[in-house]
Design a protein around this motif. Structure first.
Motif, PDB file in Angstrom:
ATOM      1  N   GLY A 211       0.796  -1.225   0.000  1.00 55.83           N
ATOM      2  CA  GLY A 211       0.000   0.000   0.000  1.00 55.83           C
ATOM      3  C   GLY A 211       0.829   1.276   0.000  1.00 55.83           C
ATOM      4  O   GLY A 211       0.286   2.371   0.097  1.00 55.83           O
ATOM      5  N   LEU A 212       2.150   1.107  -0.113  1.00 55.27           N
ATOM      6  CA  LEU A 212       3.046   2.277  -0.118  1.00 55.27           C
ATOM      7  C   LEU A 212       2.709   3.216  -1.282  1.00 55.27           C
ATOM      8  O   LEU A 212       2.521   2.777  -2.408  1.00 55.27           O
ATOM      9  CB  LEU A 212       4.490   1.790  -0.254  1.00 55.27           C
ATOM     10  N   ARG A 213       2.603   4.500  -0.956  1.00 52.99           N
ATOM     11  CA  ARG A 213       2.370   5.504  -2.005  1.00 52.99           C
ATOM     12  C   ARG A 213       3.537   6.471  -2.059  1.00 52.99           C
ATOM     13  O   ARG A 213       3.983   6.959  -1.029  1.00 52.99           O
ATOM     14  CB  ARG A 213       1.091   6.292  -1.704  1.00 52.99           C
ATOM     15  N   MET A 214       3.970   6.753  -3.271  1.00 55.40           N
ATOM     16  CA  MET A 214       5.063   7.710  -3.440  1.00 55.40           C
ATOM     17  C   MET A 214       4.531   9.131  -3.166  1.00 55.40           C
ATOM     18  O   MET A 214       3.337   9.383  -3.284  1.00 55.40           O
ATOM     19  CB  MET A 214       5.644   7.603  -4.848  1.00 55.40           C
ATOM     20  N   PRO A 215       5.417  10.055  -2.814  1.00 58.81           N
ATOM     21  CA  PRO A 215       4.973  11.408  -2.466  1.00 58.81           C
ATOM     22  C   PRO A 215       4.343  12.135  -3.662  1.00 58.81           C
ATOM     23  O   PRO A 215       4.607  11.783  -4.814  1.00 58.81           O
ATOM     24  CB  PRO A 215       6.255  12.127  -2.047  1.00 58.81           C
ATOM     25  N   ALA A 216       3.516  13.123  -3.383  1.00 60.59           N
ATOM     26  CA  ALA A 216       2.910  13.929  -4.435  1.00 60.59           C
ATOM     27  C   ALA A 216       4.010  14.565  -5.283  1.00 60.59           C
ATOM     28  O   ALA A 216       5.038  14.991  -4.747  1.00 60.59           O
ATOM     29  CB  ALA A 216       2.030  15.010  -3.814  1.00 60.59           C
ATOM     30  N   GLY A 217       3.822  14.566  -6.594  1.00 58.83           N
ATOM     31  CA  GLY A 217       4.795  15.171  -7.486  1.00 58.83           C
ATOM     32  C   GLY A 217       5.940  14.247  -7.859  1.00 58.83           C
ATOM     33  O   GLY A 217       6.773  14.603  -8.690  1.00 58.83           O
ATOM     34  N   PHE A 218       5.988  13.070  -7.280  1.00 58.27           N
ATOM     35  CA  PHE A 218       7.075  12.134  -7.579  1.00 58.27           C
ATOM     36  C   PHE A 218       6.760  11.400  -8.879  1.00 58.27           C
ATOM     37  O   PHE A 218       5.713  10.774  -9.018  1.00 58.27           O
ATOM     38  CB  PHE A 218       7.212  11.126  -6.429  1.00 58.27           C
ATOM     39  N   ASP A 219       7.676  11.501  -9.858  1.00 58.97           N
ATOM     40  CA  ASP A 219       7.492  10.818 -11.135  1.00 58.97           C
ATOM     41  C   ASP A 219       8.499   9.682 -11.223  1.00 58.97           C
ATOM     42  O   ASP A 219       9.696   9.910 -11.420  1.00 58.97           O
ATOM     43  CB  ASP A 219       7.695  11.812 -12.290  1.00 58.97           C
TER      44      ASP A 219
END
Ligand SMILES: [Zn+2]
Length: 460
Positions: free
Chosen positions: A168-176
């Motif tokens: 369920g790990l989500r990368m930070p906002a704006g991370f491409d």
């Protein structure tokens, strides 16, 4: 013009590594990106040296600290294994079912008795309630009696707990994610647990193995490598400088995996040399030049010579135009590192050639299977020797194609070795039907005692 945005994106240079700092069990060893700087600098400086500056750029990102701990993750991994075992090890899809192999292994649980089912259901409930691994259950009355067979028959291929730490790990906002060549998830906490380290890809097991997504929750299932490494201290009181070096060496090891490198062999540690081996190389970050030329493509073929007097010491070397690898013959090589000569033998294509000679390659017309034309077929002198035929397999309900190489003459893999040859097999490592990397044995390098006379004989 209107295409400015697009072309800016197209030409943007990819950054080699995204370090994602992720604490767990409510704590972290790296509170800020600054506190990780010394660790990142050591890893990337050494990686820059090994790769002759092909891999040296990075960016560090903070991730939220997870409340989960290793025991919780372990319990989730064991619950998944129990569920699969009670479901006859799941679906028949070889490509996506992690437990598929258990269907074929006699030692795994098959046709469980009513008692076995009942015990597994009890253990499952215990795992849900206690959020700890089954190792903590073995001292209960039921555990004393049953833990051992469960370990052997059900947890024999338990997936790593870290899957559930990252679930369920989500990368930070704006991370491409596409801005990076690879992703490095650096785990840490101040408890005594350590999740270890491993390299993988988002598409592993048909994209089902990992549940990691972008900031909008869209799961990554494409081919892109990543690794995790737990930097937590496992022995308290160790020298911080030693811990930093040990962590950086594991980071470098996993980074090399993400770029296609395998393990190097030295079973008795007669000549500890490679960061991809299991022997202690002390404070040195070393990696055989052979791999750096042929497997990773970091150095050109011109780095190889048969003249010992031209060999440069590769310790802290930065000039890719010099010569670093001495070819002895019979797949043997020597190189000079920090004043010492090291020797190894690397039969990269031996296993493949043996199998091409012995058996007829048969593959199904399902779009996922590898055509031996891409493996054995790229090692023959003249492709007209290959005899192809096809038939319909009633059981598999599929067209099958056979490639027979028995009449073929194969290239001389000692004398015709080149980066170009390796590139034919290693240009795609995505697990697709066009991934021919299986033809190259990337674990073939075996360290040997250095034969000084063999080197000196070449000078005369
Ligand atoms: Zn490894």
């Amino acid at each position: 013009n209107n295409f400015q945005g697009l072309s800016d994106y197209e030409f943007k240079t990819q950054i080699d590594v995204a370090f994602m700092l992720m604490g767990y069990n409510g704590t972290t060893l790296y509170e800020t990106t600054d506190s990780f700087k010394a660790a990142a600098e050591l890893t990337m400086t050494q990686m820059g040296l090994l790769s002759f500056n092909r891999i040296n750029s990075y960016r560090t990102h903070m991730m939220p600290i997870s409340a989960r701990d290793g025991e919780y993750a372990q319990s989730k991994a064991e619950i998944e294994a129990i569920d699969s075992a009670l479901d006859n090890w799941g679906s028949d899809d070889v490509l996506s079912n992690f437990y598929y192999e258990n269907k074929l292994i006699p030692d795994a649980l098959h046709n469980p008795t009513a008692e076995q089912i009942s015990v597994l259901q009890t253990l499952r409930q215990w795992l849900v309630e206690n959020e700890k691994g089954a190792a903590n259950w073995q001292d209960t009355d039921l555990g004393k009696e049953h833990y051992q067979w469960i370990l052997e028959k059900v947890f024999r291929a338990c997936s790593p707990a870290v899957r559930f730490m990252l679930d369920g790990l989500r990368m930070p906002a704006g991370f491409d994610v596409k801005e990076y060549r690879t992703i490095a998830i650096i785990l840490s906490s101040d408890d005594s647990y350590n999740a270890g380290a491993a390299a993988s890809s988002f598409n592993s097991w048909g994209g089902n193995h990992w549940n990691i997504s972008n900031s909008d929750g869209i799961e990554y299932t494409h081919y892109q490598t990543f690794f995790f490494d737990d930097h937590s201290n496992i022995s308290s009181g160790a020298d911080p400088e030693k811990i930093k070096i040990a962590n950086a060496k594991v980071d470098v090891h996993e980074l090399i995996h993400t770029q296609g490198g395998g393990h190097d062999q030295d079973p008795s540690c007669i000549s500890p040399y490679s960061v991809m081996g299991a022997c202690d190389t002390g404070d040195f970050f070393t990696y055989p030049i052979y791999n750096r030329v042929y497997i990773l493509g970091w150095l050109p073929d011109t780095a190889i010579t048969t003249n010992p007097s031209l060999i440069q010491d590769s310790y802290n070397a930065t000039d890719p135009t010099k010569k670093y690898l001495l070819k002895l013959g019979d797949f043997r090589y020597q190189e000079l590192f920090n004043g010492s000569w090291y020797q190894y033998r690397v039969p990269s294509f031996a296993k493949t050639l043996e199998s091409c000679n012995l058996s007829i390659g048969t593959f199904g017309d399902d779009g996922n299977s590898i055509d031996p034309l891409g493996t054995c077929g790229q090692l023959v002198v003249d492709q007209s020797c290959i005899v192809s035929s096809s038939f319909y397999d009633n059981e598999l309900k599929m067209n099958m194609t056979m490639r027979d190489f028995q009449a073929c003459e194969f290239i001389d893999v000692e004398n015709d070795l080149s980066s170009e040859l390796f590139a034919k097999f290693l240009s795609r490592l995505d697990g697709s039907a066009q991934d021919y990397s299986g033809a190259v044995d990337r674990q073939a390098l075996v360290m040997e005692q250095t034969d000084d006379a063999a080197r000196q004989a070449l000078s005369n």
